[in-house]
Design a protein around this motif. Structure first.
Motif, PDB file in Angstrom:
ATOM      1  N   GLY A 125       7.418   7.196   7.448  1.00 15.84           N
ATOM      2  CA  GLY A 125       6.946   6.328   8.511  1.00 15.84           C
ATOM      3  C   GLY A 125       8.173   5.510   8.965  1.00 15.84           C
ATOM      4  O   GLY A 125       9.500   5.704   8.462  1.00 15.84           O
ATOM      5  N   ALA A 126       8.309   5.100  10.157  1.00 16.83           N
ATOM      6  CA  ALA A 126       9.531   4.641  10.951  1.00 16.83           C
ATOM      7  C   ALA A 126       9.287   3.128  11.651  1.00 16.83           C
ATOM      8  O   ALA A 126       9.856   3.060  12.690  1.00 16.83           O
ATOM      9  CB  ALA A 126      10.129   5.637  11.891  1.00 16.83           C
ATOM     10  N   GLY A 127       8.540   2.253  10.963  1.00 12.41           N
ATOM     11  CA  GLY A 127       8.090   1.122  11.621  1.00 12.41           C
ATOM     12  C   GLY A 127       9.275   0.019  11.206  1.00 12.41           C
ATOM     13  O   GLY A 127      10.319   0.632  10.726  1.00 12.41           O
ATOM     14  N   GLY A 128       8.857  -1.299  10.923  1.00 15.14           N
ATOM     15  CA  GLY A 128       9.816  -2.156  10.590  1.00 15.14           C
ATOM     16  C   GLY A 128      10.186  -2.103   9.358  1.00 15.14           C
ATOM     17  O   GLY A 128      11.634  -2.165   8.976  1.00 15.14           O
ATOM     18  N   ALA A 129       9.370  -1.916   8.466  1.00 15.80           N
ATOM     19  CA  ALA A 129       9.557  -1.549   6.727  1.00 15.80           C
ATOM     20  C   ALA A 129      10.672  -0.452   6.451  1.00 15.80           C
ATOM     21  O   ALA A 129      11.618  -0.597   6.082  1.00 15.80           O
ATOM     22  CB  ALA A 129       8.411  -1.625   5.992  1.00 15.80           C
ATOM     23  N   VAL A 183      12.503  12.309  -4.200  1.00 13.98           N
ATOM     24  CA  VAL A 183      12.018  10.957  -4.309  1.00 13.98           C
ATOM     25  C   VAL A 183      11.415  10.706  -2.722  1.00 13.98           C
ATOM     26  O   VAL A 183      11.772  10.970  -1.784  1.00 13.98           O
ATOM     27  CB  VAL A 183      12.908   9.777  -4.146  1.00 13.98           C
ATOM     28  CG1 VAL A 183      12.278   8.498  -4.276  1.00 13.98           C
ATOM     29  CG2 VAL A 183      13.821   9.695  -5.509  1.00 13.98           C
ATOM     30  N   VAL A 184      10.152  10.244  -2.759  1.00 14.70           N
ATOM     31  CA  VAL A 184       9.230  10.257  -1.607  1.00 14.70           C
ATOM     32  C   VAL A 184       8.668   8.796  -1.495  1.00 14.70           C
ATOM     33  O   VAL A 184       7.951   8.532  -2.242  1.00 14.70           O
ATOM     34  CB  VAL A 184       8.098  11.226  -1.571  1.00 14.70           C
ATOM     35  CG1 VAL A 184       7.289  10.914  -0.114  1.00 14.70           C
ATOM     36  CG2 VAL A 184       8.653  12.603  -1.485  1.00 14.70           C
ATOM     37  N   ILE A 185       9.147   8.182  -0.511  1.00 12.41           N
ATOM     38  CA  ILE A 185       9.004   6.796  -0.128  1.00 12.41           C
ATOM     39  C   ILE A 185       7.862   6.508   1.112  1.00 12.41           C
ATOM     40  O   ILE A 185       8.184   6.973   1.993  1.00 12.41           O
ATOM     41  CB  ILE A 185      10.126   5.846   0.061  1.00 12.41           C
ATOM     42  CG1 ILE A 185      11.158   6.096  -1.135  1.00 12.41           C
ATOM     43  CG2 ILE A 185       9.676   4.613   0.373  1.00 12.41           C
ATOM     44  CD1 ILE A 185      12.630   5.518  -0.918  1.00 12.41           C
ATOM     45  N   ASN A 186       6.589   5.892   0.719  1.00 11.75           N
ATOM     46  CA  ASN A 186       5.788   5.619   2.046  1.00 11.75           C
ATOM     47  C   ASN A 186       6.058   4.385   2.560  1.00 11.75           C
ATOM     48  O   ASN A 186       5.761   3.346   2.001  1.00 11.75           O
ATOM     49  CB  ASN A 186       4.497   5.924   1.367  1.00 11.75           C
ATOM     50  CG  ASN A 186       3.366   5.631   2.305  1.00 11.75           C
ATOM     51  OD1 ASN A 186       3.539   5.836   3.636  1.00 11.75           O
ATOM     52  ND2 ASN A 186       2.374   5.024   1.937  1.00 11.75           N
ATOM     53  N   ALA A 187       6.294   4.395   3.803  1.00  9.15           N
ATOM     54  CA  ALA A 187       6.662   3.076   4.710  1.00  9.15           C
ATOM     55  C   ALA A 187       5.765   3.108   5.711  1.00  9.15           C
ATOM     56  O   ALA A 187       6.064   2.557   6.592  1.00  9.15           O
ATOM     57  CB  ALA A 187       7.879   2.947   4.977  1.00  9.15           C
ATOM     58  N   THR A 188       4.629   3.811   5.627  1.00  9.31           N
ATOM     59  CA  THR A 188       3.610   3.615   6.752  1.00  9.31           C
ATOM     60  C   THR A 188       2.595   2.599   6.291  1.00  9.31           C
ATOM     61  O   THR A 188       2.422   2.412   5.188  1.00  9.31           O
ATOM     62  CB  THR A 188       2.614   5.074   6.796  1.00  9.31           C
ATOM     63  OG1 THR A 188       2.072   5.019   5.734  1.00  9.31           O
ATOM     64  CG2 THR A 188       3.786   6.232   7.021  1.00  9.31           C
ATOM     65  N   ALA A 210       7.229   9.474  -6.640  1.00  9.88           N
ATOM     66  CA  ALA A 210       6.953   8.829  -5.402  1.00  9.88           C
ATOM     67  C   ALA A 210       6.753   7.205  -5.567  1.00  9.88           C
ATOM     68  O   ALA A 210       6.436   6.929  -6.592  1.00  9.88           O
ATOM     69  CB  ALA A 210       5.204   9.511  -4.988  1.00  9.88           C
ATOM     70  N   TYR A 211       6.922   6.557  -4.204  1.00 12.18           N
ATOM     71  CA  TYR A 211       7.056   5.137  -4.308  1.00 12.18           C
ATOM     72  C   TYR A 211       6.337   4.699  -2.943  1.00 12.18           C
ATOM     73  O   TYR A 211       6.599   5.234  -1.710  1.00 12.18           O
ATOM     74  CB  TYR A 211       8.573   4.352  -4.155  1.00 12.18           C
ATOM     75  CG  TYR A 211       8.455   3.027  -4.540  1.00 12.18           C
ATOM     76  CD1 TYR A 211       8.724   2.492  -5.813  1.00 12.18           C
ATOM     77  CD2 TYR A 211       8.305   2.241  -3.527  1.00 12.18           C
ATOM     78  CE1 TYR A 211       8.634   1.068  -6.033  1.00 12.18           C
ATOM     79  CE2 TYR A 211       8.355   0.936  -3.501  1.00 12.18           C
ATOM     80  CZ  TYR A 211       8.393   0.338  -5.066  1.00 12.18           C
ATOM     81  OH  TYR A 211       8.491  -1.210  -5.107  1.00 12.18           O
ATOM     82  N   ASP A 212       5.438   3.866  -2.924  1.00 11.99           N
ATOM     83  CA  ASP A 212       4.743   3.328  -1.846  1.00 11.99           C
ATOM     84  C   ASP A 212       5.125   1.738  -1.448  1.00 11.99           C
ATOM     85  O   ASP A 212       4.951   1.131  -2.617  1.00 11.99           O
ATOM     86  CB  ASP A 212       3.236   3.419  -2.103  1.00 11.99           C
ATOM     87  CG  ASP A 212       2.115   3.332  -1.273  1.00 11.99           C
ATOM     88  OD1 ASP A 212       2.646   2.847   0.038  1.00 11.99           O
ATOM     89  OD2 ASP A 212       1.014   3.282  -1.223  1.00 11.99           O
ATOM     90  N   LEU A 213       5.475   1.374  -0.298  1.00 10.36           N
ATOM     91  CA  LEU A 213       5.622   0.116  -0.057  1.00 10.36           C
ATOM     92  C   LEU A 213       4.398  -0.724  -0.075  1.00 10.36           C
ATOM     93  O   LEU A 213       4.395  -1.985  -0.415  1.00 10.36           O
ATOM     94  CB  LEU A 213       6.231  -0.135   1.072  1.00 10.36           C
ATOM     95  CG  LEU A 213       7.822  -0.129   1.439  1.00 10.36           C
ATOM     96  CD1 LEU A 213       8.628   1.257   0.887  1.00 10.36           C
ATOM     97  CD2 LEU A 213       8.316  -0.159   2.534  1.00 10.36           C
TER      98      LEU A 213
END
Ligand SMILES: NC(=O)c1ccc[n+]([C@@H]2O[C@H](COP(=O)([O-])OP(=O)(O)OC[C@H]3O[C@@H](n4cnc5c(N)ncnc54)[C@H](OP(=O)(O)O)[C@@H]3O)[C@@H](O)[C@H]2O)c1
Length: 269
Positions: A125-129, A183-188, A210-213
């Protein structure tokens, strides 16, 4: 009594009042914390009026996080880098804007014992978060930081915007094929529509975390995908939500609250 609020639209669902009241109670601080629904068209006038009424601070949530920047008298480095404000502090002439989202993420990963230094980190993801977490992530000195997105131009733009802080590798999701990460972070925000974006196989190195916002129902698609792909553990973003609130609380009150015990309270609900 000092008055605080989270401002957004819609905002009734926000956990911020519960979190800040719990922090205040534990710190023996008396405050009023509300949720104020403000329409985008009214934001400038309402913020000016609320300043005049002597409110002591605001958290800012969707859809105002970007728009509120232009209404601030000055901005912290974190807010400027993030391109968004989530915390407002009154000054004699207006509002100081800050952003605690990135600090909240890094603090929550530390609480979970997830090491970032020297690790291959992927942000989806490449949005605001995503923009808000890049500078704090780069500051932890990962071996590499890759940003992948459905829209290919956004990671490219982020890579240029943060070039002075470190190397950020821009990718589309499919161009990740053949790479592996620790480390895989979901910011979508894809989880809010109940699905994961299509992703290549094999992105998780042995022992990857894995970490999900996202949290709640929106976390389920990422949780299912990461588990199926062999991630060692997967965490939701409720801890980040509490940690970013804790950092706002510290900015307002000069007291660092116990984020872990308030997180435990929320999980017990
Ligand atoms: N835990 C916390 O404290 C915290 C704090 C902030 C945000 N968040 C969460 O972080 C998430 C992202 O928020 P945001 O403010 O960055 O939103 P945003 O600015 O609207 O960005 C959304 C991102 O998700 C991608 N996306 C959306 N739907 C998709 C789909 N179906 N398939 C593939 N990609 C998709 C977009 O890709 P395109 O660019 O290709 O459209 C974009 O990269 C939200 O779920 C939000 O709740 C949590």
């Amino acid at each position: 009594m000092k008055r605080y609020a989270v401002i957004g639209q819609p905002v009734a669902h926000s956990l911020s009042p519960t979190i800040h009241k719990a922090f205040a109670e534990a710190a023996a601080i008396t405050l009023d914390y509300q949720a104020l629904a403000i329409d985008a068209a009214d934001l400038a006038a309402r913020l000016a009026a609320l300043h005049g009424e002597g409110w002591a601070g605001f958290n800012v949530t969707l859809p105002h996080k970007q728009a509120v920047m232009a209404l601030c008298q000055d901005l912290s480095d974190a807010a400027r880098r993030a391109g968004a404000v989530n915390t407002l502090i009154p000054t004699p002439g207006g509002w100081h804007g800050d952003n605690t989202d990135g600090t909240g993420l890094v603090q929550d990963l530390a609480r979970l014992g997830v090491t970032l230094a020297g690790r291959r980190v992927l942000v989806l993801g490449a949005g605001g978060a995503a923009r808000g977490i890049i500078a704090p992530l780069l500051a932890t000195r990962p071996a590499s930081l890759t940003i992948s997105n459905r829209n290919p131009w956004k990671p490219e733009a982020l890579s240029e915007a943060f070039a002075d802080l470190g190397t950020l590798t821009p990718r589309t999701h499919w161009a990740l094929k053949g790479d592996a990460f620790d480390v895989v972070i979901n910011a979508t925000s894809a989880g809010h529509s109940g699905a994961m974006p299509p992703m290549p196989e094999g992105l998780f190195a042995d022992g990857a975390v894995a970490y999900d916002l996202s949290y709640g129902k929106a976390h389920l698609p990422f949780a299912e995908w990461t588990t199926a792909q062999g991630a060692r553990t997967v965490h939701d973003g409720l801890g980040m939500l509490v940690a970013q609130a804790a950092e706002s609380f510290r900015l307002w009150h000069g007291v660092t609250p116990d984020a872990a015990s308030v997180l435990a309270l929320l999980r017990a609900d």
